[in-house]
Design a protein around this motif. Sequence first.
Motif, PDB file in Angstrom:
ATOM      1  N   ASN A 174       0.750  -1.214  -0.045  1.00  0.00           N
ATOM      2  CA  ASN A 174       0.004   0.011  -0.041  1.00  0.00           C
ATOM      3  C   ASN A 174       0.899   1.176   0.033  1.00  0.00           C
ATOM      4  OD1 ASN A 174      -2.467  -1.272  -0.192  1.00  0.00           O
ATOM      5  ND2 ASN A 174      -2.641  -1.417   2.237  1.00  0.00           N
ATOM      6  N   GLY A 175       2.261   1.082  -0.078  1.00  0.00           N
ATOM      7  CA  GLY A 175       3.072   2.259  -0.146  1.00  0.00           C
ATOM      8  C   GLY A 175       3.478   3.012   0.958  1.00  0.00           C
ATOM      9  N   GLY A 176       3.099   2.109   2.191  1.00  0.00           N
ATOM     10  CA  GLY A 176       3.366   2.468   3.469  1.00  0.00           C
ATOM     11  C   GLY A 176       4.779   2.130   4.093  1.00  0.00           C
ATOM     12  N   HIS A 177       5.418   2.370   5.429  1.00  0.00           N
ATOM     13  CA  HIS A 177       6.238   1.633   5.952  1.00  0.00           C
ATOM     14  C   HIS A 177       5.824   1.438   7.378  1.00  0.00           C
ATOM     15  CE1 HIS A 177      10.545   1.599   7.408  1.00  0.00           C
ATOM     16  NE2 HIS A 177      10.014   2.063   8.285  1.00  0.00           N
ATOM     17  N   LEU A 178       6.462  -0.017   7.895  1.00  0.00           N
ATOM     18  CA  LEU A 178       6.064  -0.363   8.989  1.00  0.00           C
ATOM     19  C   LEU A 178       7.095  -0.503   9.909  1.00  0.00           C
ATOM     20  CD1 LEU A 178       3.855  -2.242  10.653  1.00  0.00           C
ATOM     21  CD2 LEU A 178       5.093  -4.268   9.748  1.00  0.00           C
ATOM     22  N   GLN A 179       7.070   0.098  11.354  1.00  0.00           N
ATOM     23  CA  GLN A 179       8.242  -0.249  12.025  1.00  0.00           C
ATOM     24  C   GLN A 179       7.530  -0.787  13.572  1.00  0.00           C
ATOM     25  OE1 GLN A 179       9.208   3.529  14.154  1.00  0.00           O
ATOM     26  NE2 GLN A 179      11.489   3.061  13.365  1.00  0.00           N
ATOM     27  N   LEU A 180       8.295  -1.877  14.127  1.00  0.00           N
ATOM     28  CA  LEU A 180       7.935  -2.433  15.477  1.00  0.00           C
ATOM     29  C   LEU A 180       8.656  -1.592  16.357  1.00  0.00           C
ATOM     30  CD1 LEU A 180       8.499  -6.170  14.346  1.00  0.00           C
ATOM     31  CD2 LEU A 180       6.434  -4.730  13.797  1.00  0.00           C
ATOM     32  N   PHE A 181       7.879  -1.338  17.443  1.00  0.00           N
ATOM     33  CA  PHE A 181       8.490  -0.630  18.419  1.00  0.00           C
ATOM     34  C   PHE A 181       8.453  -0.938  19.715  1.00  0.00           C
ATOM     35  CE2 PHE A 181       7.838   3.318  21.109  1.00  0.00           C
ATOM     36  CZ  PHE A 181       9.120   4.034  20.777  1.00  0.00           C
ATOM     37  N   ASN A 182       9.165  -0.883  20.706  1.00  0.00           N
ATOM     38  CA  ASN A 182       8.980  -1.394  22.191  1.00  0.00           C
ATOM     39  C   ASN A 182       9.160  -2.805  22.250  1.00  0.00           C
ATOM     40  OD1 ASN A 182       9.203   1.133  23.622  1.00  0.00           O
ATOM     41  ND2 ASN A 182       7.088   1.335  23.534  1.00  0.00           N
ATOM     42  N   LEU A 183       9.924  -3.558  21.441  1.00  0.00           N
ATOM     43  CA  LEU A 183      10.168  -5.003  21.762  1.00  0.00           C
ATOM     44  C   LEU A 183      10.841  -5.334  23.146  1.00  0.00           C
ATOM     45  CD1 LEU A 183      11.006  -6.122  17.968  1.00  0.00           C
ATOM     46  CD2 LEU A 183       8.816  -6.518  19.096  1.00  0.00           C
ATOM     47  N   ASP A 184      10.134  -6.384  23.624  1.00  0.00           N
ATOM     48  CA  ASP A 184      10.647  -6.876  24.706  1.00  0.00           C
ATOM     49  C   ASP A 184      12.045  -7.612  24.275  1.00  0.00           C
ATOM     50  OD1 ASP A 184      11.251  -9.693  26.427  1.00  0.00           O
ATOM     51  OD2 ASP A 184      10.085  -8.095  27.590  1.00  0.00           O
ATOM     52  N   PRO A 185      13.165  -7.614  25.456  1.00  0.00           N
ATOM     53  CA  PRO A 185      14.479  -8.153  24.578  1.00  0.00           C
ATOM     54  C   PRO A 185      14.307  -9.479  24.164  1.00  0.00           C
ATOM     55  CG  PRO A 185      14.676  -6.672  26.673  1.00  0.00           C
ATOM     56  CD  PRO A 185      13.229  -6.857  26.486  1.00  0.00           C
ATOM     57  N   LYS A 186      13.623 -10.627  25.095  1.00  0.00           N
ATOM     58  CA  LYS A 186      13.387 -11.735  24.532  1.00  0.00           C
ATOM     59  C   LYS A 186      12.478 -11.894  23.332  1.00  0.00           C
ATOM     60  CE  LYS A 186      12.923 -13.088  29.323  1.00  0.00           C
ATOM     61  NZ  LYS A 186      11.795 -13.140  30.310  1.00  0.00           N
ATOM     62  N   ILE A 187      11.758 -11.435  22.877  1.00  0.00           N
ATOM     63  CA  ILE A 187      11.026 -10.981  21.719  1.00  0.00           C
ATOM     64  C   ILE A 187      12.013 -10.554  20.674  1.00  0.00           C
ATOM     65  CG2 ILE A 187       9.217 -10.009  20.346  1.00  0.00           C
ATOM     66  CD1 ILE A 187       7.380 -10.245  22.761  1.00  0.00           C
ATOM     67  N   ARG A 188      12.803  -9.492  21.001  1.00  0.00           N
ATOM     68  CA  ARG A 188      13.754  -9.182  19.814  1.00  0.00           C
ATOM     69  C   ARG A 188      14.554 -10.124  19.582  1.00  0.00           C
ATOM     70  NH1 ARG A 188      15.342  -4.243  17.962  1.00  0.00           N
ATOM     71  NH2 ARG A 188      17.523  -4.552  17.028  1.00  0.00           N
ATOM     72  N   LYS A 189      15.153 -11.092  20.357  1.00  0.00           N
ATOM     73  CA  LYS A 189      16.039 -12.238  20.160  1.00  0.00           C
ATOM     74  C   LYS A 189      15.470 -13.165  19.178  1.00  0.00           C
ATOM     75  CE  LYS A 189      20.051 -14.132  21.458  1.00  0.00           C
ATOM     76  NZ  LYS A 189      21.110 -13.435  21.009  1.00  0.00           N
ATOM     77  N   VAL A 190      14.175 -13.433  19.450  1.00  0.00           N
ATOM     78  CA  VAL A 190      13.320 -14.423  18.426  1.00  0.00           C
ATOM     79  C   VAL A 190      13.546 -13.509  16.870  1.00  0.00           C
ATOM     80  CG1 VAL A 190      11.196 -15.226  17.564  1.00  0.00           C
ATOM     81  CG2 VAL A 190      11.766 -15.243  19.953  1.00  0.00           C
ATOM     82  N   PHE A 191      13.469 -12.289  16.808  1.00  0.00           N
ATOM     83  CA  PHE A 191      13.480 -11.720  15.602  1.00  0.00           C
ATOM     84  C   PHE A 191      14.751 -11.887  15.067  1.00  0.00           C
ATOM     85  CE2 PHE A 191       9.297  -9.840  16.621  1.00  0.00           C
ATOM     86  CZ  PHE A 191       8.822  -9.607  15.432  1.00  0.00           C
ATOM     87  N   GLU A 192      15.956 -11.810  15.921  1.00  0.00           N
ATOM     88  CA  GLU A 192      17.354 -12.002  15.705  1.00  0.00           C
ATOM     89  C   GLU A 192      17.430 -13.369  14.988  1.00  0.00           C
ATOM     90  OE1 GLU A 192      19.391 -10.315  18.752  1.00  0.00           O
ATOM     91  OE2 GLU A 192      18.977  -8.487  18.442  1.00  0.00           O
ATOM     92  N   ILE A 193      17.188 -14.362  15.840  1.00  0.00           N
ATOM     93  CA  ILE A 193      17.322 -15.761  15.486  1.00  0.00           C
ATOM     94  C   ILE A 193      16.733 -16.138  14.141  1.00  0.00           C
ATOM     95  CG2 ILE A 193      16.993 -17.961  16.160  1.00  0.00           C
ATOM     96  CD1 ILE A 193      17.237 -17.051  19.218  1.00  0.00           C
ATOM     97  N   THR A 194      15.511 -15.457  13.778  1.00  0.00           N
ATOM     98  CA  THR A 194      14.769 -15.806  12.571  1.00  0.00           C
ATOM     99  C   THR A 194      15.127 -14.913  11.592  1.00  0.00           C
ATOM    100  OG1 THR A 194      12.889 -14.538  13.154  1.00  0.00           O
ATOM    101  CG2 THR A 194      12.879 -16.749  14.019  1.00  0.00           C
ATOM    102  N   GLN A 195      16.235 -13.952  11.839  1.00  0.00           N
ATOM    103  CA  GLN A 195      16.637 -13.179  11.158  1.00  0.00           C
ATOM    104  C   GLN A 195      15.676 -12.184  10.432  1.00  0.00           C
ATOM    105  OE1 GLN A 195      19.271 -14.668   8.027  1.00  0.00           O
ATOM    106  NE2 GLN A 195      20.736 -15.606   9.500  1.00  0.00           N
ATOM    107  N   LEU A 196      14.601 -11.910  10.956  1.00  0.00           N
ATOM    108  CA  LEU A 196      13.361 -11.236  10.647  1.00  0.00           C
ATOM    109  C   LEU A 196      13.846  -9.565  10.902  1.00  0.00           C
ATOM    110  CD1 LEU A 196      10.223 -12.957  11.736  1.00  0.00           C
ATOM    111  CD2 LEU A 196      10.987 -12.560   9.343  1.00  0.00           C
TER     112      LEU A 196
END
Length: 108
Positions: A79-101
């Motif tokens: 739709n021509g927009g931009h998505l940003q994720l904000f205030n991730l818990d450190p454990k959740i952020r780690k999941v994003f890092e492990i999955t390379q997201l």
Amino acid sequence: MESTEPKIKVEYGTEVSIVTFGDENILDEQQIKKLEQALRPVIKENLHKKLVLNFENVRFMSSAFLGLLVKVHKRVIDNGGHLQLFNLDPKIRKVFEITQLTKVFDIA
């Protein structure tokens, strides 16, 4: 009996819309389906703008919710927009890092 409505708060601005998740745990398949339904109109309303998903209350989430986030990201980009994720818990952020997201999502 638990509420069937997803706990999200949406704030619309001129340049950015912010969705804050109210649930601490996003694990259940029904809950994720309802979140998807609640996010659809927000994405539609958010054409060509920045959408911020605020995770300040979220402590645990399932891999199915990760799948929904990927879907939301695709719709926002399409739709021509931009998505940003904000205030991730450190454990959740780690999941994003492990999955390379972290390579897919803009995480603040």
